[in-house]
Design an enzyme around this catalytic site. Structure first.
Site, short mmCIF file in Angstrom:
data_model
loop_
_atom_site.label_atom_id
_atom_site.label_comp_id
_atom_site.label_asym_id
_atom_site.label_seq_id
_atom_site.Cartn_x
_atom_site.Cartn_y
_atom_site.Cartn_z
N HIS A 1 2.00 0.29 -6.60
CA HIS A 1 1.84 1.11 -5.40
C HIS A 1 0.47 1.79 -5.34
O HIS A 1 -0.13 1.89 -4.27
CB HIS A 1 2.97 2.15 -5.30
CG HIS A 1 4.30 1.51 -5.03
ND1 HIS A 1 5.42 1.76 -5.79
CD2 HIS A 1 4.67 0.61 -4.09
CE1 HIS A 1 6.44 1.04 -5.32
NE2 HIS A 1 6.00 0.34 -4.29
N ASP B 1 11.02 0.54 -0.12
CA ASP B 1 11.32 1.43 -1.26
C ASP B 1 10.57 2.76 -1.15
O ASP B 1 10.91 3.72 -1.84
CB ASP B 1 11.04 0.75 -2.60
CG ASP B 1 9.59 0.33 -2.78
OD1 ASP B 1 8.68 1.11 -2.44
OD2 ASP B 1 9.35 -0.79 -3.29
N GLU C 1 9.74 -1.89 8.79
CA GLU C 1 10.64 -2.45 7.77
C GLU C 1 11.80 -3.14 8.48
O GLU C 1 12.40 -2.57 9.39
CB GLU C 1 11.13 -1.34 6.84
CG GLU C 1 12.30 -1.69 5.95
CD GLU C 1 12.03 -2.82 4.97
OE1 GLU C 1 12.79 -3.82 5.00
OE2 GLU C 1 11.06 -2.73 4.19
N ASP D 1 11.40 -6.69 12.78
CA ASP D 1 10.74 -7.81 12.11
C ASP D 1 9.23 -7.61 12.29
O ASP D 1 8.73 -7.60 13.42
CB ASP D 1 11.20 -9.12 12.77
CG ASP D 1 10.60 -10.36 12.11
OD1 ASP D 1 9.46 -10.27 11.59
OD2 ASP D 1 11.26 -11.41 12.12
N ALA D 2 8.50 -7.44 11.19
CA ALA D 2 7.07 -7.13 11.28
C ALA D 2 6.27 -8.23 11.95
O ALA D 2 5.26 -7.95 12.61
CB ALA D 2 6.51 -6.85 9.88
N ASP E 1 3.36 -4.99 2.30
CA ASP E 1 4.14 -4.87 1.06
C ASP E 1 5.43 -5.64 1.25
O ASP E 1 6.50 -5.07 1.45
CB ASP E 1 4.41 -3.39 0.75
CG ASP E 1 5.25 -3.20 -0.51
OD1 ASP E 1 5.35 -4.16 -1.31
OD2 ASP E 1 5.80 -2.10 -0.69
N SER E 2 5.31 -6.96 1.23
CA SER E 2 6.45 -7.81 1.54
C SER E 2 7.07 -8.38 0.27
O SER E 2 6.52 -8.27 -0.82
CB SER E 2 5.99 -8.97 2.43
OG SER E 2 5.11 -9.81 1.69
N THR E 3 8.22 -9.01 0.46
CA THR E 3 8.81 -9.78 -0.62
C THR E 3 7.98 -11.05 -0.81
O THR E 3 7.01 -11.28 -0.08
CB THR E 3 10.26 -10.16 -0.28
OG1 THR E 3 10.27 -10.84 0.98
CG2 THR E 3 11.15 -8.93 -0.19
N ASP E 4 8.36 -11.91 -1.75
CA ASP E 4 7.65 -13.17 -1.93
C ASP E 4 7.85 -14.06 -0.70
O ASP E 4 8.77 -13.82 0.10
CB ASP E 4 8.17 -13.87 -3.20
CG ASP E 4 7.64 -13.18 -4.45
OD1 ASP E 4 6.48 -13.42 -4.80
OD2 ASP E 4 8.39 -12.40 -5.06
#
Length: 286
Positions: free
Chosen positions: A64, A88, A108, A140-141, A158-161
């Site tokens: 972060h 998070d 988010e 949805d970004a 800052d996304s998931t894979d």
């Protein structure tokens, strides 16, 4: 110990890390994700999404701090920030520490992630969701960035894979829309995974971003939670000077803000853009 369950990460087919589950705290499917939260004696509380480790109590500060402060301290005047994902709350917490920032928009897709992290990972956000500068949007970004008319000095993805609903946040269209939503000389940064095991995805990002930004680079950090070595963050801007910041100026900037960090500092900032040769060799060939 023989009664404890073992959790195995599913990001890679033929290898991966294992964690002992000391205590399972939460397990459920949201409309978007399969979420598991458990305690581990070494890493503290761990959250996994769709079989992949997302964050841990023990080392979240590395990820972060690097994804936030490298672009903010590089730029001369960040006022408007867009955070994509980051449910998070860790990126939001770090952005909020900069009092000169005027507005923070966070998009988010999954409200459940925010609620769960407020409950199980309160130190990730440290009440940053109550900051008056924040506008939280549950959407949805990829759709938001396409439709919004707002402009930002900094976009942090800052996304998931790039699997499941996170895949769209690594697309050509998404990067193009991010560029359109940046002010002149704005900065785009994103997590990009571990080069040693996600080389293909990182090279794709590199090629796509080069279509839209004059200065495309990667910078690195070592986050124990993310298996496989050097973690890369991508960097896109049209203003090459941001990356060439003077070391003394940077030190002074940090000192004047009176912010203290657990990982980030001026030397780490400067050296994070110095990548291992095997990564440079691969990028040079692309």
């Amino acid at each position: 110990m023989h009664n404890q369950k073992i959790w195995h990460e599913k990001l890679y087919n033929n290898l991966g890390q294992y964690f002992l589950i000391d205590q399972l705290l939460y397990e459920n499917k949201t409309p978007y994700h399969e979420v598991k939260i458990f305690k581990n004696s070494i890493m503290g509380k761990i959250m996994t999404i769709d079989g992949v480790v997302q964050t841990t109590e023990k080392d979240e500060f590395i990820y972060h701090e690097m994804l936030t402060h490298v672009p903010i301290f590089s730029h001369e005047s960040i006022k408007k920030v867009l955070i994509i994902g980051g449910g998070d709350g860790g990126i939001l917490r770090e952005v909020c520490r900069h009092m000169n920032i005027e507005s923070i928009t966070m998009v988010e897709i999954d409200l459940n992630i925010i609620s769960l992290c407020k409950k199980y990972f309160p130190n990730h956000s440290k009440n940053a969701y109550n900051d008056s500068r924040l506008k939280l949007i549950i959407d949805d970004a990829s759709i938001f960035i396409k439709n919004t008319k707002k402009k930002f000095d900094l976009i942090i993805s800052d996304s998931t894979d790039p699997i499941g609903c996170g895949k769209k946040l690594f697309s050509l269209e998404f990067y193009s829309n991010c560029k359109k939503r940046l002010v002149k000389n704005g900065i785009f940064v994103s997590q990009n995974g571990v080069f040693f095991l996600q080389k293909k995805e990182i090279l794709l990002t590199y090629k796509k971003l080069k279509k839209y930004f004059y200065d495309v680079q990667f910078y690195q950090a070592h986050v124990p939670t993310y298996y496989g070595g050097t973690m890369l963050f991508c960097w896109g801007t049209d203003h090459k000077a941001w990356r060439k910041i003077n070391f003394k100026d940077l030190k002074l900037k940090i000192k004047n803000k009176q912010l203290y960090f657990n990982y980030y500092n001026a030397k780490i900032h400067m050296n994070s853009f110095n990548l291992p040769q095997y990564i440079l060799n691969t990028l040079d060939k692309s």
